[in-house]
Design an enzyme around this catalytic site. Sequence first.
Site, mmCIF file in Angstrom:
data_model
loop_
_atom_site.group_PDB
_atom_site.id
_atom_site.type_symbol
_atom_site.label_atom_id
_atom_site.label_comp_id
_atom_site.label_asym_id
_atom_site.label_seq_id
_atom_site.Cartn_x
_atom_site.Cartn_y
_atom_site.Cartn_z
ATOM 1 N N CYS A 65 0.752 4.854 -2.123
ATOM 2 C CA CYS A 65 0.866 4.512 -3.555
ATOM 3 C C CYS A 65 0.086 3.213 -3.726
ATOM 4 O O CYS A 65 0.673 2.136 -3.755
ATOM 5 C CB CYS A 65 2.328 4.302 -3.944
ATOM 6 S SG CYS A 65 3.424 5.601 -3.355
ATOM 7 N N CYS A 103 9.407 -3.344 -5.603
ATOM 8 C CA CYS A 103 9.574 -4.641 -6.269
ATOM 9 C C CYS A 103 10.804 -4.547 -7.178
ATOM 10 O O CYS A 103 10.810 -5.067 -8.287
ATOM 11 C CB CYS A 103 8.321 -5.056 -7.016
ATOM 12 S SG CYS A 103 7.788 -3.868 -8.229
HETATM 13 N N1 SAM Z 1 0.677 -0.818 -3.478
HETATM 14 C C1 SAM Z 1 0.167 -1.328 -4.734
HETATM 15 C C2 SAM Z 1 -0.342 -2.733 -4.512
HETATM 16 O O1 SAM Z 1 0.107 -3.413 -3.596
HETATM 17 O O2 SAM Z 1 -1.230 -3.151 -5.268
HETATM 18 C C3 SAM Z 1 1.183 -1.249 -5.847
HETATM 19 C C4 SAM Z 1 1.768 0.120 -5.980
HETATM 20 S S1 SAM Z 1 2.837 0.366 -7.352
HETATM 21 C C5 SAM Z 1 4.266 -0.451 -6.884
HETATM 22 C C6 SAM Z 1 3.253 2.048 -7.197
HETATM 23 C C7 SAM Z 1 2.122 3.031 -7.420
HETATM 24 O O3 SAM Z 1 2.639 4.359 -7.241
HETATM 25 C C8 SAM Z 1 1.488 2.988 -8.796
HETATM 26 O O4 SAM Z 1 0.113 2.796 -8.706
HETATM 27 C C9 SAM Z 1 1.797 4.366 -9.379
HETATM 28 O O5 SAM Z 1 0.756 4.874 -10.173
HETATM 29 C C10 SAM Z 1 2.005 5.221 -8.158
HETATM 30 N N2 SAM Z 1 2.829 6.400 -8.408
HETATM 31 C C11 SAM Z 1 3.509 6.731 -9.528
HETATM 32 N N3 SAM Z 1 4.120 7.925 -9.382
HETATM 33 C C12 SAM Z 1 3.833 8.359 -8.153
HETATM 34 C C13 SAM Z 1 4.150 9.530 -7.426
HETATM 35 N N4 SAM Z 1 4.906 10.475 -7.948
HETATM 36 N N5 SAM Z 1 3.646 9.661 -6.192
HETATM 37 C C14 SAM Z 1 2.882 8.683 -5.652
HETATM 38 N N6 SAM Z 1 2.557 7.562 -6.297
HETATM 39 C C15 SAM Z 1 3.019 7.398 -7.527
#
Ligand code: SAM
Length: 454
Positions: free
Chosen positions: A111, A231
């Site tokens: 993610c 977070c």
């Molecule tokens: N790891 C990133 C960083 O350090 O910059 C931040 C990640 S953020 C907390 C979570 C991410 O998961 C988002 O970009 C979001 O779009 C994605 N996401 C949302 N739904 C998801 C899903 N069903 N499966 C995988 N990723 C997903």
Amino acid sequence: MIEHLPPELITSLQNITGFHEERFKEVHRSDELVTSIRINPKKISGEQFDAYAAIPWNPYGYYLPQRPMFTLDPLLHAGAYYVQEAASQFLWEVLRQNYQRSAPVTALDLCAAPGGKSTLLSTYFTNGLVVANEVIKSRAAVLEENITKWGNMNVVVTNNDPQQFQRLEGFFDVMVVDAPCSGSGLFRRDNEALEEWSISNVELCRKRQQRILQDAYTCLKKEGMLIYSTCSYSPAENEEMVDYILQHFNVQPVRIAVDKDWNITETISEAKQGYGYRFFPYAVRSEGFFVAAFLKNDGTVFTDSIKGNVAAATTKETAEINKWISYARPVCFFKIKDTILAMDAAQMQALSAIRSNLYVKKAGVEIGEIKNKGLVPAHALAVSEILNHELPSVEVSKEVALDFLSRQEITLENIKPGWTVIQYNSLPLGWIKVLPARVNNYYPVEWRILMKTK
Ligand code: SAM
């Protein structure tokens, strides 16, 4: 200033080690905003940050005394640093306690957008490969931009649903799941997270976190490491997820040693006694964060021998490209349509497997296209670690750098015609092409600064 925190959140935290209700409320009432960055050691040295407080668990992390207008700093666009919460940078310490930096690790950041953890992973593993995946298309574009600016060749950006990673069973040594969550850890800087917070959303997030893990788990190798983080403060997304992971997968918890001066709280999950690490903002100078690590006991190791599915560049093309790059290790040049890309030769087999199974948005460094008059260089090459620094370049003022980054017309005197790297503080920002009567600006249109710079 946050006066009212959701009472259900406060209630859910009552039994959590290290939780102090009054201090928690007070830190949310305060206007304090912590700003921290992680520098890119391939681009700048830490010496110029000596005056700033260092983040103790990351050798490249610094606290800034105030929050500058980052968009107007050309060094950000040059990939010299990444703006990242101090707590998120703890991933470095988790890796440090478990892997040599030179280990040939294949890591998945499942993610990944906007790219904080992926850029950290790509710096950490000097002989590794990082697959930075983001399921949401628009966010995958931002991820690609940040990875390109960071400039390391050892990254592949993919845009896939976690489930599609089942095709790469036993492929990854490390899998980071920085899961989408209810975001309470960011309340102090993200008002929307506070407004949207509800118990039912926490529940929705928990279910989604479980699904993501179930979907992608098999792509982790036997003895591979799963690093799960959020977070959020909610136990449902943290300690209860630790229990979920220990109940549903054949893994063992990994304990991370934390210096007591860091004030990070170790928690133990109720049912399965798994370790978790909490960052409370009244104890640690950062926003809220949670991380836990596990080692996989069962599973397979990916063995498919994938035949090369990338077209190599021709000898003539390679001779032309070699003038533009400089890199200490063997590099492979390959073509996707007419574009030539470069990847560390040691990673080509892994890249073939990834390309056969996933939608790859970016692999290694894009070099450009060879036309009649030679290479038309890609922006990615200019900001990458493989650029040949002997190529013609011009150092410009901050004002001209910002004009360039806004894609405005720029005038420069006494420069020889041809492709030229435009630099600020000795760091490449991109390409200009100097013609007899004008200068063409090749900064990518979609990344240009849109705000007023003067
Ligand atoms: N790891 C990133 C960083 O350090 O910059 C931040 C990640 S953020 C907390 C979570 C991410 O998961 C988002 O970009 C979001 O779009 C994605 N996401 C949302 N739904 C998801 C899903 N069903 N499966 C995988 N990723 C997903």
